[in-house]
Motif scaffolding. Structure first.
Motif, PDB file in Angstrom:
ATOM      1  N   PRO A  34      -2.611  -2.012  11.376  1.00 41.65           N
ATOM      2  CA  PRO A  34      -3.342  -1.578  10.236  1.00 41.65           C
ATOM      3  C   PRO A  34      -2.087  -0.782   9.261  1.00 41.65           C
ATOM      4  O   PRO A  34      -1.043  -0.321   9.543  1.00 41.65           O
ATOM      5  N   ARG A  35      -2.727  -0.702   8.036  1.00 32.62           N
ATOM      6  CA  ARG A  35      -2.009   0.055   7.070  1.00 32.62           C
ATOM      7  C   ARG A  35      -1.262   1.462   7.342  1.00 32.62           C
ATOM      8  O   ARG A  35      -1.737   2.255   7.808  1.00 32.62           O
ATOM      9  N   GLY A  36       0.153   1.685   7.321  1.00 28.79           N
ATOM     10  CA  GLY A  36       0.610   2.997   7.426  1.00 28.79           C
ATOM     11  C   GLY A  36       0.688   3.342   8.949  1.00 28.79           C
ATOM     12  O   GLY A  36       1.285   4.373   9.289  1.00 28.79           O
ATOM     13  N   SER A  42       9.824  -5.061   2.029  1.00 33.06           N
ATOM     14  CA  SER A  42       9.526  -4.993   3.936  1.00 33.06           C
ATOM     15  C   SER A  42      10.926  -5.394   4.306  1.00 33.06           C
ATOM     16  O   SER A  42      11.849  -5.716   3.586  1.00 33.06           O
ATOM     17  N   ALA A  54       3.207  -0.377   7.704  1.00 32.84           N
ATOM     18  CA  ALA A  54       3.318  -0.314   9.151  1.00 32.84           C
ATOM     19  C   ALA A  54       4.399  -0.628   9.590  1.00 32.84           C
ATOM     20  O   ALA A  54       5.473  -1.555   9.008  1.00 32.84           O
ATOM     21  N   GLY A  75       3.503  -6.907   5.086  1.00 30.47           N
ATOM     22  CA  GLY A  75       3.090  -6.385   3.897  1.00 30.47           C
ATOM     23  C   GLY A  75       4.103  -5.563   3.392  1.00 30.47           C
ATOM     24  O   GLY A  75       5.258  -5.196   3.645  1.00 30.47           O
ATOM     25  N   GLU A 111       0.311  -4.785   8.209  1.00 30.83           N
ATOM     26  CA  GLU A 111       0.128  -4.294   6.758  1.00 30.83           C
ATOM     27  C   GLU A 111       1.020  -3.192   6.245  1.00 30.83           C
ATOM     28  O   GLU A 111       1.832  -2.997   6.983  1.00 30.83           O
ATOM     29  N   PRO A 112       0.705  -3.263   4.837  1.00 34.02           N
ATOM     30  CA  PRO A 112       1.596  -2.316   3.990  1.00 34.02           C
ATOM     31  C   PRO A 112       1.958  -0.962   4.679  1.00 34.02           C
ATOM     32  O   PRO A 112       1.122  -0.214   5.227  1.00 34.02           O
ATOM     33  N   ALA A 156       6.606  -2.512   5.051  1.00 29.05           N
ATOM     34  CA  ALA A 156       6.357  -2.599   6.418  1.00 29.05           C
ATOM     35  C   ALA A 156       7.429  -3.238   6.979  1.00 29.05           C
ATOM     36  O   ALA A 156       8.493  -3.673   6.306  1.00 29.05           O
TER      37      ALA A 156
END
Length: 458
Positions: free
Chosen positions: A172-174, A265, A207, A234, A204-205, A237
Motif C-alpha cells: 500500500p501507499r507509502g 518511480s 511504496a 506507482g 502503490e505511490p 515507488a
C-alpha cells in the motif's frame, strides 16, 4: 508441400490441442478459480484462436520455435489435486541465509500451508491471487489482465485462458518493506506437467519492496511453465525484482513480464539463468510518468544443448526518463543464446537517456549467439546509445595467466567469472549478490548441475 506450408501446419497442430482442451474443460477450469480470472478467459481464448502460436517469422519470436515447445502432450492439474511436497525439503540446497520472508508457489498454485516467521508491514498482502480475487474482486479487476493484453501475444492469451491461481504482491501507499521477500517456484509432479502461473504486483505511490523469485524443479520430469507477471509501480515507488532460474535440462520456461512505471518511480530488474533446458523471457516496460528510471540486467550461463532467449521492449512514452540495459551471456558446448532489445522513444519523450548493452562470450566454436539491439527514436533531444559484442576468450590473457602457473581450465574460469561479474555487481540486494558469486563459480566449475532440483541429488 513447401517448407513454409509444413511449418504452418505444425503451428496449427500445436495450437489445436489447447483449443480442444479449453472447449472440453472450460467448466472445470473456471470452477477452481476466481470470478475475476474467469471474466477474461473467453476473450483470451478468442484471441488465442485468432493468433495461434507465433512462427519464427514473427519478429519478436524469431529466435525460438514456440510451437515446438508447446507441441508435446503435457498433463495439467485442472482439478487442483493436492500434490504432496515439502517445500523446505525441495529447497534445501539453494540460496540459503538471505534473511528473507519466504513463500512458496507449487507449480502454479500459492502454497498456503506454511507461512513465513517474519511479519509483513500492515496492509501488505502476499498470497494466493485466486483467493484474494474472490475476497476483493473490485480491487483485482482494476489491474488483472489490463497490461498483459491477450490480443497482442499468444502466450499471454494461453496463460490467461488456462491460469487458475498465482501470486499477488500488494504494497500500500507509502509502505516500505525492509525485509526482502523470496518466492520459491517449485515444479513438482510424478508425470510430465504444464503449469500456468500468474503473478500480479501492485506497488502503490511511495511504496518500496524487494522481490526474489527462484525457479526450481523437484522432480526429473519434463515441465512446461508459462508465466505472466504484471507489475504496476506507482508514483515515487520502488521495485527491485530478481528472477533466478536453476532447474534442469528437461524444463521449458516461457515467461512474459509487463511493467508499468509512473512518475519518479524506480525499477531494478535482474534475471539470472544458471541452469535450464529452454528458456524464453519477454520483458515489456512502459514509462507512463516523467522522471522514472529503470535498470534491466541479465546474466546467462548455458552449456550442453541449452537455449536462452531474452526479448525486451522499453517504451519511453513521456519525457525525462532514464533506462539502462545490460545483458551478458557465457555459452559453452552447443548452447544457443539470443538477445533482442528494442528501445522505443516516442514523439514528445524529450530528455530521454537510454543505454543498451549486450555482451556475449562463446567458449566453443559450436556455441551460437544471436543479438539484435535496436533503437527507434522519434524525439530530437535525447541521449541514446546501444551496442553488442560476440567474442571468445582472450588468447593473450590466457597465455599471460598460464605463464604464471595457472592451469588452462582455471584460467578460463577466471576470465569467464570476471566477464559475468559486472551484471551481478549491479544487484542492490547484497546477500543475493554475494551468494550468486558463489553459485556462478560453481556453475563454471560444472558443479551446480549436481545440485539442480534438490530431490534429484539424494
Amino acid at each position: 508441400m513447401a517448407a513454409n506450408d509444413i511449418n504452418s501446419v505444425s503451428v496449427k497442430d500445436a495450437a489445436r490441442q489447447y483449443v480442444d482442451l479449453y472447449n472440453d474443460c472450460r467448466g472445470m477450469i473456471s470452477a477452481h478459480s476466481a470470478g475475476v480470472m474467469n471474466a477474461v478467459r473467453d476473450a483470451a481464448f478468442a484471441d488465442f484462436c485468432r493468433l495461434g502460436f507465433p512462427s519464427r517469422r514473427v519478429e519478436r519470436y524469431k529466435y525460438t520455435d514456440i510451437a515446438a515447445l508447446f507441441a508435446p502432450d503435457y498433463g495439467l492439474n485442472l482439478n487442483r489435486l493436492d500434490i504432496p511436497v515439502d517445500p523446505y525439503e525441495a529447497f534445501r540446497c539453494d540460496v540459503p541465509n538471505l534473511s528473507t520472508s519466504l513463500y512458496f508457489v507449487v507449480n502454479d498454485a500459492f502454497y498456503s500451508k506454511l507461512q513465513p516467521k517474519g511479519h509483513l508491514p500492515e496492509g501488505v498482502i502476499i498470497g494466493s491471487l485466486a483467493e484474494e480475487a474472490a475476497k476483493n474482486p473490485h480491487f483485482i479487476e482494476k489491474y488483472y489482465a489490463r497490461m498483459a493484453r491477450t490480443a497482442d501475444d499468444a502466450v499471454t492469451a494461453l496463460n490467461t485462458m488456462l491460469a487458475q491461481d498465482g501470486l499477488l504482491v500488494y504494497v500500500p501507499r507509502g509502505v516500505k518493506v525492509d525485509r526482502a521477500v523470496q518466492v520459491i517456484n517449485i515444479l513438482r509432479s510424478d508425470v510430465d506437467l504444464m503449469a500456468n502461473r500468474r503473478v500480479l504486483i501492485v506497488v502503490e505511490p511511495g511504496a518500496e519492496i524487494k522481490l526474489l523469485f527462484c525457479d526450481h524443479a523437484a522432480d526429473d520430469r519434463r515441465f512446461l511453465t508459462t508465466q505472466v507477471i504484471e507489475a504496476y509501480v506507482g508514483e515515487g515507488a520502488s521495485l527491485d525484482l530478481y528472477c533466478l532460474e536453476e532447474t534442469h535440462a528437461r524444463n521449458t520456461r516461457v515467461s512474459n513480464l509487463y511493467i508499468e512505471q509512473q512518475a519518479s518511480s524506480r525499477v531494478n530488474h535482474n534475471i539470472i539463468t544458471l541452469h535450464n533446458g529452454v528458456t524464453r523471457n519477454k520483458t515489456d516496460l512502459a514509462f507512463c510518468g516523467e522522471g522514472a528510471e529503470c535498470n534491466l540486467c541479465g546474466c546467462v550461463i548455458a552449456d550442453k544443448q541449452q537455449h536462452v532467449d531474452n526479448n525486451t521492449l522499453i517504451d519511453h512514452r513521456v519525457a525525462h526518463c532514464t533506462s539502462n540495459e545490460l545483458y551478458k551471456y557465457v555459452l559453452d558446448g552447443r548452447a544457443t543464446g539470443a538477445f533482442a532489445g528494442r528501445v522505443l522513444v516516442r514523439h514528445g519523450a524529450q530528455k530521454t537517456v537510454s543505454q543498451e548493452t549486450n555482451q556475449n562470450l562463446c567458449a566453443t566454436r559450436e556455441a551460437r549467439m544471436y543479438t539484435q539491439p535496436m533503437l527507434e527514436i522519434y524525439a530530437d533531444d535525447v541521449k541514446c546509445s546501444h551496442g553488442s559484442t560476440v567474442g571468445q576468450l582472450n588468447d593473450a590473457a590466457l597465455f599471460y595467466m598460464r605463464q604464471r602457473g595457472i592451469p588452462l581450465k582455471e584460467a578460463k574460469l577466471l576470465l569467464e567469472f570476471a566477464f559475468i561479474n559486472e551484471v551481478i555487481d549491479h544487484m542492490q540486494l547484497s546477500p543475493l549478490r554475494d551468494r550468486l558469486h558463489y553459485l556462478v563459480e560453481k556453475r563454471f566449475r560444472g558443479e551446480l548441475s549436481k545440485c539442480e532440483g534438490c530431490r534429484l541429488c539424494k
